[in-house]
Each structure stands twice: as structure tokens, then as C-alpha cells.
Design an enzyme around this catalytic site. Structure first.
Site: not given
Ligand code: PGA
Length: 249
Positions: A9-11, A92, A94, A164, A170, A210
Site C-alpha cells: 500500500n503505497w499510500k 483503510h 486513514e 490492521e 506506521g 509495521s
Molecule cells: P505500515 O502501513 O506498514 O506503514 O504500518 C500499513 C498500512 O497502513 O496498510
């Protein structure tokens, strides 16, 4: 056991040059897991063209729930299909936090994707406060059952779930493999309730938060962890490759 899925997931990160390097390197790998890259909309064409002769799955990070219309800045399922998108992240944390997406909206997106034969990757997970008061199972169960509400068994087979924990995204703080597996087993149990044991066993449940080359193997060795949704480390070629290699079955 489902085939392991490693989804990046590159965001809102990355660019064409990085993507081309990444696809070239990943295409040369000999791996048994399914690798999916969920890139920003602006990189979908580059991904489609560069991944043509590879087994890399093309993934989006979002979609609009309506078929078309006056929704400035949004992208529809049919527009994703033009780039051969096969997977799409939905719900997600976010998007839930910064764009106020709730379970009802997420469920509409899941349905819209399934109508166009795109695999939804439904993200669920509790915040730190919710875990601290012992509500993590209630939250996860609610997000799962609401997100997958009124979906036919045949369609549920095409869904992927990503657990998640928000506090692990993150932050460098991963859930322990046992903590994650315990929640995955709980999710599997809920999926049995929504479908039946045979279908629930086929639905991949990915862990996200993470995940890195250094912790992936231990995580992916657990009985109910069928893959990973990887944020930061999916932008680092060597790290992402090592996660993919940890997922051999
Ligand atoms: P992360 O993000 O691996 O940077 O913790 C995972 C995600 O949000 O899908």
C-alpha cells in the site's frame, strides 16, 4: 489455506521511476505468494503497462461507491477497470479517520467492487484506546460484519480481509505474532458465522501494521495469518522482497 497474499500500500507516496524499478525487480522473483501493488490512481497506467508480463496484481487504494456522476475528484469502478485493476483497498483506517468513511459507506464500496469483479481488501482494526478498554473484538466484529453485510456467499469468496490495528500502522509497533493470530482466529470465526467453515477458510486474512522484512517471517508463520498489507516497507525494494520471500508456502 488460501494462497498467501502480500499487498503493498503505497499510500500517497512513490513516483513512476520507483514503480518501474520495483516492478522490474519483483517480476524477476520466483515466489509462490500473490503480490499485489496498491498504488495512487496517477500510477495505475504505469503499473498496468509495466506489470503486463508479470504476475503482479494491480491494486487501487480507494474507489467511489457510485457508478458515475458529478463527484469531482473521485474515480469509479469502471474507470479502475480500464487499467485492469483487480484489487482495491476499502475502509483503510486513514480513510476512516481523515475522510470520515463509515461502515455503511465502506459496505457500498465493497458491493460496487464485487459487481465489477474487483477483489475488495477490506481493512478493519481497533485504535489504541479501543484496545485499552478491551473493545477490540467488538470493533473488529462490527467493522467486518457491517462491511460485508448482505453479500452473497459467492461474492464473499472473492473478498480479502486485512486486520490492521490502528496503533500499529506506521508507528513501528507491531502486534506480536500471537496477538495478531488471536485476532485473525476471531475474524475467521466471524467469517464462519457470515458464511460457512469452507468459505471462511478460503478468505485470506492479511495482517497490516509495521510489517517489515525483519518481522514478516514470524508473523506469516502463524496459522491464520494469510499474508500482509504492507505500507512503508512496500516502498523499499529490499524490504518488500524479503517480506514476499517470507511468505512462501
Ligand atoms: P505500515 O502501513 O506498514 O506503514 O504500518 C500499513 C498500512 O497502513 O496498510
Amino acid at each position: 489455506m488460501p494462497k498467501p497474499v502480500i499487498a503493498g500500500n503505497w499510500k500517497m507516496n512513490g513516483n513512476r521511476a520507483l514503480l518501474l524499478d520495483m516492478v522490474a525487480a519483483l517480476s524477476r522473483m520466483n515466489n509462490s505468494s500473490k503480490v499485489v501493488m496498491c498504488v495512487p490512481y496517477s500510477l495505475l497506467q504505469t503499473l498496468e503497462e509495466s506489470a503486463q508480463n508479470s504476475k503482479i496484481g494491480i491494486g487501487s487504494q480507494n474507489v467511489h461507491q457510485e457508478v458515475s456522476g458529478a463527484y469531482t475528484g473521485e474515480v469509479s469502478v469502471e474507470q479502475l477497470k480500464e487499467f485492469n485493476v483487480q484489487y482495491c483497498i476499502v475502509g483503510h483506517s486513514e480513510r476512516r479517520k481523515f475522510f470520515q468513511e463509515d461502515n455503511e459507506l465502506i459496505s457500498k464500496k465493497v458491493k460496487r467492487l464485487l459487481q465489477s469483479a474487483i477483489h475488495p481488501i477490506l481493512c478493519i482494526g481497533e485504535t489504541l484506546e479501543e484496545r485499552e478498554i478491551g473493545d477490540e473484538q467488538i470493533i473488529v466484529c462490527n467493522q467486518l460484519t457491517e462491511g460485508l453485510k448482505d453479500i452473497a456467499f459467492d461474492d464473499l469468496r472473492r473478498c480479502i480481509v486485512a486486520y490492521e490495528p490502528v496503533w500499529a500502522i506506521g508507528t513501528g509497533k507491531t502486534a506480536t505474532p500471537d496477538q495478531a493470530n488471536e485476532m485473525h482466529q476471531f475474524i475467521r470465526g466471524q467469517l464462519v458465522g457470515l458464511t460457512n467453515a469452507a468459505i471462511a477458510a478460503e478468505i485470506p486474512i492479511l495482517y497490516g501494521g509495521s510489517v517489515k522484512g525483519s518481522n514478516a517471517r514470524e508473523m506469516l508463520a502463524k496459522s491464520d495469518i494469510d499474508g500482509a498489507l504492507v505500507g512503508g516497507a512496500s516502498l523499499q525494494l529490499e524490504d518488500f522482497k524479503s517480506i514476499i520471500l517470507s511468505a512462501q508456502n
